[in-house]
Scaffold this motif. Structure first.
Motif, PDB file in Angstrom:
ATOM      1  N   LYS A 156      -0.855  -1.540  -2.003  1.00 52.93           N
ATOM      2  CA  LYS A 156      -2.230  -0.916  -3.090  1.00 52.93           C
ATOM      3  C   LYS A 156      -3.162  -1.438  -2.660  1.00 52.93           C
ATOM      4  O   LYS A 156      -4.143  -1.048  -3.536  1.00 52.93           O
ATOM      5  N   LEU A 157      -3.579  -1.651  -1.232  1.00 59.47           N
ATOM      6  CA  LEU A 157      -5.120  -1.775  -0.686  1.00 59.47           C
ATOM      7  C   LEU A 157      -5.474  -0.751  -1.225  1.00 59.47           C
ATOM      8  O   LEU A 157      -5.545   0.457  -0.857  1.00 59.47           O
ATOM      9  N   PRO A 158      -7.452  -1.064  -1.524  1.00 58.50           N
ATOM     10  CA  PRO A 158      -8.218   0.587  -1.532  1.00 58.50           C
ATOM     11  C   PRO A 158      -7.794   1.143  -0.216  1.00 58.50           C
ATOM     12  O   PRO A 158      -8.857   2.498  -0.355  1.00 58.50           O
ATOM     13  N   ASN A 159      -8.506   0.594   0.593  1.00 58.44           N
ATOM     14  CA  ASN A 159      -8.104   1.767   2.390  1.00 58.44           C
ATOM     15  C   ASN A 159      -7.152   2.230   2.659  1.00 58.44           C
ATOM     16  O   ASN A 159      -6.688   2.732   3.804  1.00 58.44           O
ATOM     17  N   SER A 160      -5.676   2.184   1.457  1.00 58.38           N
ATOM     18  CA  SER A 160      -4.262   2.525   2.039  1.00 58.38           C
ATOM     19  C   SER A 160      -4.396   4.245   1.882  1.00 58.38           C
ATOM     20  O   SER A 160      -5.214   4.542   0.737  1.00 58.38           O
ATOM     21  N   SER A 161      -3.249   4.837   1.858  1.00 58.69           N
ATOM     22  CA  SER A 161      -4.003   6.794   1.519  1.00 58.69           C
ATOM     23  C   SER A 161      -3.607   7.024   0.575  1.00 58.69           C
ATOM     24  O   SER A 161      -3.883   7.840   0.446  1.00 58.69           O
ATOM     25  N   VAL A 162      -2.752   6.272  -0.518  1.00 55.23           N
ATOM     26  CA  VAL A 162      -2.186   6.855  -1.820  1.00 55.23           C
ATOM     27  C   VAL A 162      -3.714   6.283  -2.411  1.00 55.23           C
ATOM     28  O   VAL A 162      -3.982   7.499  -3.425  1.00 55.23           O
ATOM     29  N   ALA A 163      -4.298   5.122  -1.895  1.00 57.26           N
ATOM     30  CA  ALA A 163      -5.926   4.781  -2.694  1.00 57.26           C
ATOM     31  C   ALA A 163      -6.554   6.278  -2.145  1.00 57.26           C
ATOM     32  O   ALA A 163      -7.422   6.582  -3.060  1.00 57.26           O
ATOM     33  N   ILE A 164      -6.684   6.248  -1.049  1.00 60.91           N
ATOM     34  CA  ILE A 164      -7.960   7.374  -0.404  1.00 60.91           C
ATOM     35  C   ILE A 164      -7.533   9.194  -1.156  1.00 60.91           C
ATOM     36  O   ILE A 164      -8.479   9.616  -1.540  1.00 60.91           O
ATOM     37  N   VAL A 209       9.838  -9.898   0.319  1.00 61.90           N
ATOM     38  CA  VAL A 209       9.699  -8.661   1.838  1.00 61.90           C
ATOM     39  C   VAL A 209       8.719  -7.922   0.711  1.00 61.90           C
ATOM     40  O   VAL A 209       8.018  -7.274   1.329  1.00 61.90           O
ATOM     41  N   THR A 210       9.800  -7.343   0.052  1.00 59.84           N
ATOM     42  CA  THR A 210       9.329  -5.652  -0.654  1.00 59.84           C
ATOM     43  C   THR A 210       8.384  -6.182  -1.309  1.00 59.84           C
ATOM     44  O   THR A 210       7.834  -5.135  -1.375  1.00 59.84           O
ATOM     45  N   GLU A 211       8.430  -6.836  -1.985  1.00 61.20           N
ATOM     46  CA  GLU A 211       7.120  -6.958  -2.919  1.00 61.20           C
ATOM     47  C   GLU A 211       5.883  -7.379  -2.160  1.00 61.20           C
ATOM     48  O   GLU A 211       5.029  -6.490  -2.646  1.00 61.20           O
ATOM     49  N   SER A 212       6.342  -7.909  -0.983  1.00 64.93           N
ATOM     50  CA  SER A 212       4.775  -8.282  -0.447  1.00 64.93           C
ATOM     51  C   SER A 212       4.728  -6.617   0.823  1.00 64.93           C
ATOM     52  O   SER A 212       2.858  -7.187   0.755  1.00 64.93           O
ATOM     53  N   ALA A 213       5.479  -6.028   0.784  1.00 64.20           N
ATOM     54  CA  ALA A 213       4.665  -5.167   1.457  1.00 64.20           C
ATOM     55  C   ALA A 213       3.899  -3.950   0.571  1.00 64.20           C
ATOM     56  O   ALA A 213       3.122  -3.271   0.871  1.00 64.20           O
ATOM     57  N   LEU A 214       4.332  -4.433  -0.700  1.00 71.80           N
ATOM     58  CA  LEU A 214       3.937  -3.415  -1.447  1.00 71.80           C
ATOM     59  C   LEU A 214       2.844  -3.824  -1.932  1.00 71.80           C
ATOM     60  O   LEU A 214       1.679  -2.356  -2.642  1.00 71.80           O
ATOM     61  N   ILE A 215       2.176  -4.627  -1.776  1.00 69.08           N
ATOM     62  CA  ILE A 215       0.723  -5.083  -2.103  1.00 69.08           C
ATOM     63  C   ILE A 215       0.072  -4.347  -0.591  1.00 69.08           C
ATOM     64  O   ILE A 215      -0.606  -4.607  -1.211  1.00 69.08           O
ATOM     65  N   LEU A 216       0.180  -4.361  -0.080  1.00 65.90           N
ATOM     66  CA  LEU A 216      -0.514  -3.655   1.471  1.00 65.90           C
ATOM     67  C   LEU A 216      -0.427  -2.281   0.683  1.00 65.90           C
ATOM     68  O   LEU A 216      -1.940  -1.991   1.640  1.00 65.90           O
ATOM     69  N   HIS A 234     -12.046  -1.550  -9.114  1.00 62.61           N
ATOM     70  CA  HIS A 234     -11.039  -1.194  -9.965  1.00 62.61           C
ATOM     71  C   HIS A 234     -10.062  -1.059  -9.125  1.00 62.61           C
ATOM     72  O   HIS A 234      -9.102  -1.580 -10.008  1.00 62.61           O
ATOM     73  N   ILE A 235      -9.952  -0.788  -8.600  1.00 60.67           N
ATOM     74  CA  ILE A 235      -8.300  -0.383  -7.840  1.00 60.67           C
ATOM     75  C   ILE A 235      -7.827  -1.829  -6.994  1.00 60.67           C
ATOM     76  O   ILE A 235      -6.629  -2.663  -7.300  1.00 60.67           O
ATOM     77  N   ILE A 236      -9.151  -3.276  -7.096  1.00 61.35           N
ATOM     78  CA  ILE A 236      -8.448  -4.407  -6.574  1.00 61.35           C
ATOM     79  C   ILE A 236      -7.924  -5.149  -8.088  1.00 61.35           C
ATOM     80  O   ILE A 236      -7.338  -5.693  -7.828  1.00 61.35           O
ATOM     81  N   ILE A 237      -8.892  -4.536  -9.049  1.00 58.79           N
ATOM     82  CA  ILE A 237      -8.510  -5.203 -10.540  1.00 58.79           C
ATOM     83  C   ILE A 237      -7.501  -5.106 -10.753  1.00 58.79           C
ATOM     84  O   ILE A 237      -6.403  -5.611 -11.536  1.00 58.79           O
ATOM     85  N   GLY A 238      -7.038  -3.434 -10.544  1.00 60.38           N
ATOM     86  CA  GLY A 238      -6.044  -3.095 -11.375  1.00 60.38           C
ATOM     87  C   GLY A 238      -4.272  -3.030 -10.438  1.00 60.38           C
ATOM     88  O   GLY A 238      -4.089  -2.990 -11.204  1.00 60.38           O
ATOM     89  N   THR A 239      -4.823  -2.589  -9.127  1.00 56.08           N
ATOM     90  CA  THR A 239      -3.641  -2.723  -8.946  1.00 56.08           C
ATOM     91  C   THR A 239      -3.130  -4.583  -7.595  1.00 56.08           C
ATOM     92  O   THR A 239      -1.967  -4.719  -7.644  1.00 56.08           O
ATOM     93  N   THR A 240      -3.931  -4.933  -7.267  1.00 60.65           N
ATOM     94  CA  THR A 240      -3.754  -5.175  -5.474  1.00 60.65           C
ATOM     95  C   THR A 240      -3.583  -6.580  -6.416  1.00 60.65           C
ATOM     96  O   THR A 240      -2.342  -7.303  -6.004  1.00 60.65           O
ATOM     97  N   ILE A 241      -4.514  -7.172  -7.054  1.00 56.33           N
ATOM     98  CA  ILE A 241      -4.360  -8.888  -7.863  1.00 56.33           C
ATOM     99  C   ILE A 241      -3.039  -8.473  -8.584  1.00 56.33           C
ATOM    100  O   ILE A 241      -2.206  -9.412  -8.298  1.00 56.33           O
ATOM    101  N   PRO A 242      -3.065  -8.028  -9.802  1.00 61.66           N
ATOM    102  CA  PRO A 242      -1.477  -7.641 -10.281  1.00 61.66           C
ATOM    103  C   PRO A 242      -0.230  -8.102  -9.875  1.00 61.66           C
ATOM    104  O   PRO A 242       0.746  -8.737  -9.778  1.00 61.66           O
ATOM    105  N   ALA A 243       0.037  -7.278  -8.239  1.00 60.40           N
ATOM    106  CA  ALA A 243       0.849  -7.530  -7.184  1.00 60.40           C
ATOM    107  C   ALA A 243       0.857  -8.305  -6.531  1.00 60.40           C
ATOM    108  O   ALA A 243       2.127  -8.838  -6.262  1.00 60.40           O
ATOM    109  N   ALA A 244       0.235  -8.726  -5.889  1.00 58.07           N
ATOM    110  CA  ALA A 244       0.125 -10.510  -5.653  1.00 58.07           C
ATOM    111  C   ALA A 244       0.142 -11.583  -6.275  1.00 58.07           C
ATOM    112  O   ALA A 244       1.417 -12.174  -6.011  1.00 58.07           O
TER     113      ALA A 244
END
Length: 71
Positions: free
Chosen positions: A21-29, A12-19, A45-55
């Protein structure tokens, strides 16, 4: 119900971290605004660098928990 609470917590924690890391999250913006980049410029770059590895990490953790291997 026979569910391993530790494994479920990790999944559950890892799944929440994936959300997060999405490009429209406040941290990315915020990061894009500080760097002066637009969403269009940095989306891939955000998809390749953060979202895919987290998934992938979330999938590995889920498979390990299913197999009974808890880290």
């Amino acid at each position: 119900m026979g569910v391993n609470a530790q494994a479920l917590h990790r999944i559950v924690t890892e799944s929440a971290l994936i959300l997060n890391k999405l490009p429209n999250s406040s941290v990315a913006i915020l990061t894009m605004s500080i760097c002066g980049c637009s969403l269009k410029e940095s989306y891939k770059h955000i998809i390749i660098g953060t979202t895919i590895p987290a998934a992938i990490a979330g999938l590995v953790i889920a498979l390990m928990a299913t197999a009974g291997i808890i880290i």
